[in-house]
Design an enzyme around this catalytic site. Structure first.
Site, mmCIF file in Angstrom:
data_model
loop_
_atom_site.group_PDB
_atom_site.id
_atom_site.type_symbol
_atom_site.label_atom_id
_atom_site.label_comp_id
_atom_site.label_asym_id
_atom_site.label_seq_id
_atom_site.Cartn_x
_atom_site.Cartn_y
_atom_site.Cartn_z
ATOM 1 N N ASP A 33 94.966 -42.418 -66.314
ATOM 2 C CA ASP A 33 93.556 -42.386 -66.721
ATOM 3 C C ASP A 33 93.150 -41.128 -67.496
ATOM 4 O O ASP A 33 93.140 -40.014 -66.943
ATOM 5 C CB ASP A 33 92.649 -42.496 -65.492
ATOM 6 C CG ASP A 33 92.900 -43.754 -64.669
ATOM 7 O OD1 ASP A 33 94.083 -44.150 -64.533
ATOM 8 O OD2 ASP A 33 91.928 -44.333 -64.151
ATOM 9 N N GLU A 64 90.026 -45.780 -69.352
ATOM 10 C CA GLU A 64 88.752 -46.219 -68.761
ATOM 11 C C GLU A 64 87.772 -45.076 -68.510
ATOM 12 O O GLU A 64 86.591 -45.324 -68.281
ATOM 13 C CB GLU A 64 89.009 -46.982 -67.453
ATOM 14 C CG GLU A 64 89.424 -46.082 -66.299
ATOM 15 C CD GLU A 64 88.864 -46.531 -64.952
ATOM 16 O OE1 GLU A 64 88.214 -47.583 -64.888
ATOM 17 O OE2 GLU A 64 89.077 -45.802 -63.978
ATOM 18 N N ASN A 65 88.254 -43.812 -68.533
ATOM 19 C CA ASN A 65 87.368 -42.670 -68.284
ATOM 20 C C ASN A 65 87.278 -41.737 -69.490
ATOM 21 O O ASN A 65 86.870 -40.579 -69.370
ATOM 22 C CB ASN A 65 87.845 -41.867 -67.073
ATOM 23 C CG ASN A 65 88.029 -42.724 -65.849
ATOM 24 O OD1 ASN A 65 89.149 -42.952 -65.417
ATOM 25 N ND2 ASN A 65 86.937 -43.219 -65.297
ATOM 26 N N HIS A 93 85.678 -49.078 -64.997
ATOM 27 C CA HIS A 93 84.673 -48.434 -65.854
ATOM 28 C C HIS A 93 84.563 -49.082 -67.236
ATOM 29 O O HIS A 93 83.863 -48.558 -68.101
ATOM 30 C CB HIS A 93 84.996 -46.941 -66.012
ATOM 31 C CG HIS A 93 84.677 -46.138 -64.791
ATOM 32 N ND1 HIS A 93 83.382 -45.792 -64.445
ATOM 33 C CD2 HIS A 93 85.477 -45.643 -63.818
ATOM 34 C CE1 HIS A 93 83.406 -45.097 -63.321
ATOM 35 N NE2 HIS A 93 84.666 -44.996 -62.906
ATOM 36 N N HIS A 177 95.098 -51.810 -61.983
ATOM 37 C CA HIS A 177 94.077 -50.793 -61.749
ATOM 38 C C HIS A 177 93.430 -51.067 -60.390
ATOM 39 O O HIS A 177 92.620 -51.996 -60.258
ATOM 40 C CB HIS A 177 93.044 -50.868 -62.875
ATOM 41 C CG HIS A 177 92.155 -49.687 -62.932
ATOM 42 N ND1 HIS A 177 92.512 -48.507 -63.545
ATOM 43 C CD2 HIS A 177 90.928 -49.472 -62.417
ATOM 44 C CE1 HIS A 177 91.541 -47.631 -63.433
ATOM 45 N NE2 HIS A 177 90.564 -48.182 -62.742
ATOM 46 N N HIS A 202 93.818 -45.728 -61.489
ATOM 47 C CA HIS A 202 92.502 -45.701 -60.851
ATOM 48 C C HIS A 202 92.289 -44.539 -59.881
ATOM 49 O O HIS A 202 91.217 -43.969 -59.845
ATOM 50 C CB HIS A 202 92.172 -47.017 -60.127
ATOM 51 C CG HIS A 202 90.856 -47.007 -59.407
ATOM 52 N ND1 HIS A 202 89.641 -46.976 -60.072
ATOM 53 C CD2 HIS A 202 90.542 -47.000 -58.080
ATOM 54 C CE1 HIS A 202 88.652 -46.972 -59.190
ATOM 55 N NE2 HIS A 202 89.161 -46.976 -57.975
ATOM 56 N N HIS A 204 93.621 -41.568 -59.868
ATOM 57 C CA HIS A 204 93.711 -40.280 -60.589
ATOM 58 C C HIS A 204 94.638 -39.273 -59.900
ATOM 59 O O HIS A 204 94.636 -38.099 -60.255
ATOM 60 C CB HIS A 204 92.319 -39.641 -60.806
ATOM 61 C CG HIS A 204 91.441 -40.416 -61.717
ATOM 62 N ND1 HIS A 204 90.390 -39.846 -62.419
ATOM 63 C CD2 HIS A 204 91.435 -41.730 -62.060
ATOM 64 C CE1 HIS A 204 89.785 -40.771 -63.145
ATOM 65 N NE2 HIS A 204 90.397 -41.924 -62.925
HETATM 66 FE FE LIG Z 1 88.979 -46.901 -62.108
HETATM 67 FE FE LIG Z 2 89.920 -43.917 -63.624
#
Ligand SMILES: [Fe+2]
Ligand SMILES: [Fe+2]
Length: 297
Positions: A33, A64-65, A93, A177, A202, A204
């Site tokens: 991520d 996604e981030n 996200h 994820h 997801h 991290h």
């Molecule tokens: Fe996530």
């Molecule tokens: Fe994430």
């Protein structure tokens, strides 16, 4: 006698050539991520060296981030794709930036979890060519345990998609994820031998359980994050601690320090699609990102 020797030698060379051909591998880099501007810049800057160092043929990154920790924008996706990523995957996200929906509809290099209801924008998998010429299928899924969306069964969805994409290529990479380790581990064993790589995203936090499963799929429960590690999963640690202390809404901000790229590099046999090796990578980013840039996210 001389002729016999020549025949033997020719045959030996043919054998060697056949062996090399049969064991041809492709190297796939999977990046965890990407968080905010520090993550985006670290990935694009570090990719140049990593690709060369490991002769990487294909790069998959979870984005996604990328937009300040909340989703991705079309501008940021283009920055990452132009900067060396081949396919971007997403997660819970994915809908944080409304503008990104049209990019997902149009792009053949950015995907969202396939087990969302059929009516949502974008695609759940994509097939792209690697720099070495082989086709790589990338599938994105989202878990159902401790996640905020009601989605279709990732197991059934994956089975269906693998049958579909295997008609085009044996090289298949899956981004699952999800929060729960059990859900990711179970999915890995469920699809073992039918895909090249299944990695989790997801949380991290990179897990140390990378392995080749018994039937040949490379597996890791979580790739980790590409972003600032002097943080709580990429966000300013003071704000997160305050929220835990007060249980009140607190505005988060992407952190600044200790920026690293985390992920895996997998060797895949391009004929069988099975993995030969998996290696974790954690690469610090020594470049400077100005305060202003970090605040802008
Ligand atoms: Fe996530
Ligand atoms: Fe994430």
């Amino acid at each position: 006698m001389q002729n016999k020797y020549i025949v033997h030698r020719t045959s030996y060379i043919d054998d060697v050539q056949c062996t090399i051909y049969a064991e041809r591998k492709m190297k796939i880099l999977c990046i965890g991520d990407i968080v905010g501007k520090p993550g985006r810049h670290a990935v694009v800057e570090l990719l140049k060296g990593i690709k060369k160092e490991y002769s990487i043929d294909f790069v998959i990154a979870n984005a996604e981030n990328a937009a300040g920790g909340a989703g991705c924008t079309s501008r940021m996706a283009r920055f990452l794709l132009n900067g060396g990523c081949d396919v971007l995957t997403m997660g819970d996200h994915v809908w944080d930036q409304k503008e990104f929906e049209s990019f997902l509809n149009e792009s053949d290099r950015a995907i969202r979890p396939a087990n969302f209801p059929q009516v949502v924008p974008g695609k759940g998998y994509v097939i792209q060519k690697a720099s070495s010429g082989q086709k790589v299928a990338v599938i994105n899924l989202i878990g159902r345990i401790f996640m905020r969306y009601q989605v279709n069964c990732p197991f059934q969805e994956l089975k269906k998609m693998v049958e579909e994409v295997r008609q085009q290529t044996p090289i298949i990479v899956v981004d699952m994820h999800a929060e729960a380790t059990s859900e990711k581990v179970a999915l890995g064993h469920f699809i073992d031998g039918q895909v090249s790589v299944l990695f989790g995203t997801h949380t991290h936090i990179q897990t140390a359980d990378e392995k080749i499963l018994p039937k040949g799929t490379a597996y890791i429960t979580d790739l980790g994050m590409s972003g600032p590690y002097d943080s709580v999963i990429g966000q300013n640690k003071e704000s997160i601690i305050e929220r835990f202390l007060k249980s009140m809404p607190v505005k988060f901000q992407v952190a600044k320090g200790d920026v690293s790229l985390h992920g895996i590099i997998v060797d895949v046999d391009d004929k069988t699609g099975l993995a030969k090796s998996i290696m974790r990578i954690q690469r610090p980013f020594a470049g400077v990102i100005s305060d202003t840039e970090v605040e802008e996210n």
